[in-house]
Design an enzyme around this catalytic site. Structure first.
Site, mmCIF file in Angstrom:
data_model
loop_
_atom_site.group_PDB
_atom_site.id
_atom_site.type_symbol
_atom_site.label_atom_id
_atom_site.label_comp_id
_atom_site.label_asym_id
_atom_site.label_seq_id
_atom_site.Cartn_x
_atom_site.Cartn_y
_atom_site.Cartn_z
ATOM 1 N N VAL A 44 -2.873 13.238 -0.858
ATOM 2 C CA VAL A 44 -2.275 14.262 0.008
ATOM 3 C C VAL A 44 -0.905 14.762 -0.492
ATOM 4 C CG1 VAL A 44 -3.520 13.686 2.138
ATOM 5 C CG2 VAL A 44 -1.349 12.530 1.622
ATOM 6 N N TYR A 86 0.845 -1.207 0.000
ATOM 7 C CA TYR A 86 0.000 0.000 0.000
ATOM 8 C C TYR A 86 0.878 1.254 0.000
ATOM 9 C CZ TYR A 86 -2.827 3.769 1.962
ATOM 10 O OH TYR A 86 -3.414 4.987 2.180
ATOM 11 N N TYR A 96 -13.052 12.064 -0.599
ATOM 12 C CA TYR A 96 -13.326 11.710 0.810
ATOM 13 C C TYR A 96 -14.653 12.300 1.271
ATOM 14 C CZ TYR A 96 -8.310 11.325 0.160
ATOM 15 O OH TYR A 96 -7.081 11.056 -0.342
HETATM 16 N N1 GLN Z 1 -0.315 7.469 2.038
HETATM 17 C C1 GLN Z 1 -1.347 8.274 2.582
HETATM 18 C C2 GLN Z 1 -1.912 7.674 3.850
HETATM 19 O O1 GLN Z 1 -2.078 6.496 3.929
HETATM 20 C C3 GLN Z 1 -2.428 8.486 1.562
HETATM 21 C C4 GLN Z 1 -3.559 9.354 2.076
HETATM 22 C C5 GLN Z 1 -4.115 10.316 1.082
HETATM 23 O O2 GLN Z 1 -3.549 10.649 0.064
HETATM 24 N N2 GLN Z 1 -5.257 10.824 1.429
HETATM 25 O O3 GLN Z 1 -2.193 8.346 4.800
#
Ligand code: GLN
Length: 309
Positions: A261, A191, A243
């Site tokens: 993010v 992941y 989200y």
């Molecule tokens: N790698 C980030 C996390 O797991 C991805 C989260 C995101 O981009 N919203 O927190």
């Protein structure tokens, strides 16, 4: 193809409106390496179905894919197992909670709400792990983004692996509920590696166009993804891609989009164009703050809302 002069004018105006939003957001710092991003960087790239490419601003700065990788992983899981199997492990409903939320998984449901929150993406990764290696997924990403330059950003990967206790907690909870049966460490590694792939606004736009064309390579019409995979992924981008800001974004902009993010936005204007945005200043929900303003303006001026007149 749209009038190139008009495109340039509208895109420049959109970026200048986006720039004004930058100060209202913050660069993600819960992954320490992400805090090093230039807060005022902003790039917009649009690729049209006939191959026309339009760029404004910082379209070639590499940044990490982060949650946009959830789209790639969902594509792979759907290609491997089909709709019914994938959605017996993960739901297809907006969660209304933050991307890294754990409560609703514990209290309300025995499977993650959808594949685009962290719990859902970790569940999706565990459906892939026995069939495809990270290198296979990297090749798959390069193919879909029409970008052989995509590589793993080791600094971002190490930084997130050192700080991802919350994702580990989510993975253990998933395991305790038998949603995943794979090893927690290996699932989190895969992941996190997918989140740490370096892309550009231009490569995001390419992937957006592949999705816009129903999974076909815009250069030669070759099928890269099954039609069912693409239809499913675009729908979940519309309902869950931003989200707990997905509903408002769908109403105000109406372009299926996935954020990360790292500052990226991947957007799909069906049958017509792919759009990639890079801007690391984020709103409170973790979405590129300038990008939201940019896409809203583009949707308005270019009639890109899914349900425009
Ligand atoms: N790698 C980030 C996390 O797991 C991805 C989260 C995101 O981009 N919203 O927190």
């Amino acid at each position: 193809m749209r009038d190139p002069e008009l495109m340039k004018k509208v895109m420049k105006k959109a970026v200048s409106l986006g720039k004004k939003e930058i100060e209202n957001g913050r660069v993600a710092d819960y992954i320490p390496e992400l805090a090093k991003a230039r807060k005022d960087a902003l790039g917009l790239c649009i690729v049209e179905a006939d191959g026309a490419v339009h760029k404004v601003g910082d379209t070639n700065i590499p940044f990490s894919l982060q949650s946009i990788s959830k789209v790639v992983s969902l594509c792979m899981a759907l290609e491997l197992h089909g709709l019914d199997t994938v959605f017996s492990h993960v739901g297809m409903e907006p969660s209304g909670e933050a991307f890294n939320s754990i409560v609703e998984l514990d209290l309300q449901s025995n499977k993650p709400f959808n594949p685009f929150i962290n719990s859902g993406a970790i569940a999706v990764e565990s459906l892939i792990i026995d069939y495809r290696s990270f290198d296979d997924l990297l090749d798959f990403t390069r193919m879909l983004f029409l970008d052989p330059e995509i590589t793993l950003n080791r600094q971002v990967y190490n930084s997130e692996m050192a700080t991802c206790d919350r994702n580990r907690a989510i993975a253990y909870l998933l395991k305790s509920k038998n949603v995943i049966t794979t090893n927690v460490d290996t699932s989190i590694e895969l992941y996190t590696k997918m989140c740490s792939l370096n892309v550009t606004a231009e490569s995001l736009a390419n992937f957006g166009l592949v999705l816009a064309l129903g999974g076909k390579d815009p250069r030669n019409g070759n099928r890269l993804l099954k039609a069912e995979t693409v239809q499913t992924v675009k729908t979940i981008m519309l309902t869950c891609g931003m989200y707990d800001g997905s509903g408002q974004f769908a109403v105000e902009v109406g372009i299926p989009t996935k954020s990360g993010v790292g500052g990226g936005l991947l957007s799909v204007v069906d049958r017509e164009m792919g759009i990639g945005v890079y801007g690391p200043s984020l709103d409170a929900k973790g979405n590129c703050i300038a990008g939201k303003a940019i896409l809203r303006y583009l949707a308005d001026k270019l009639n890109l809302h899914l349900f425009h007149e």
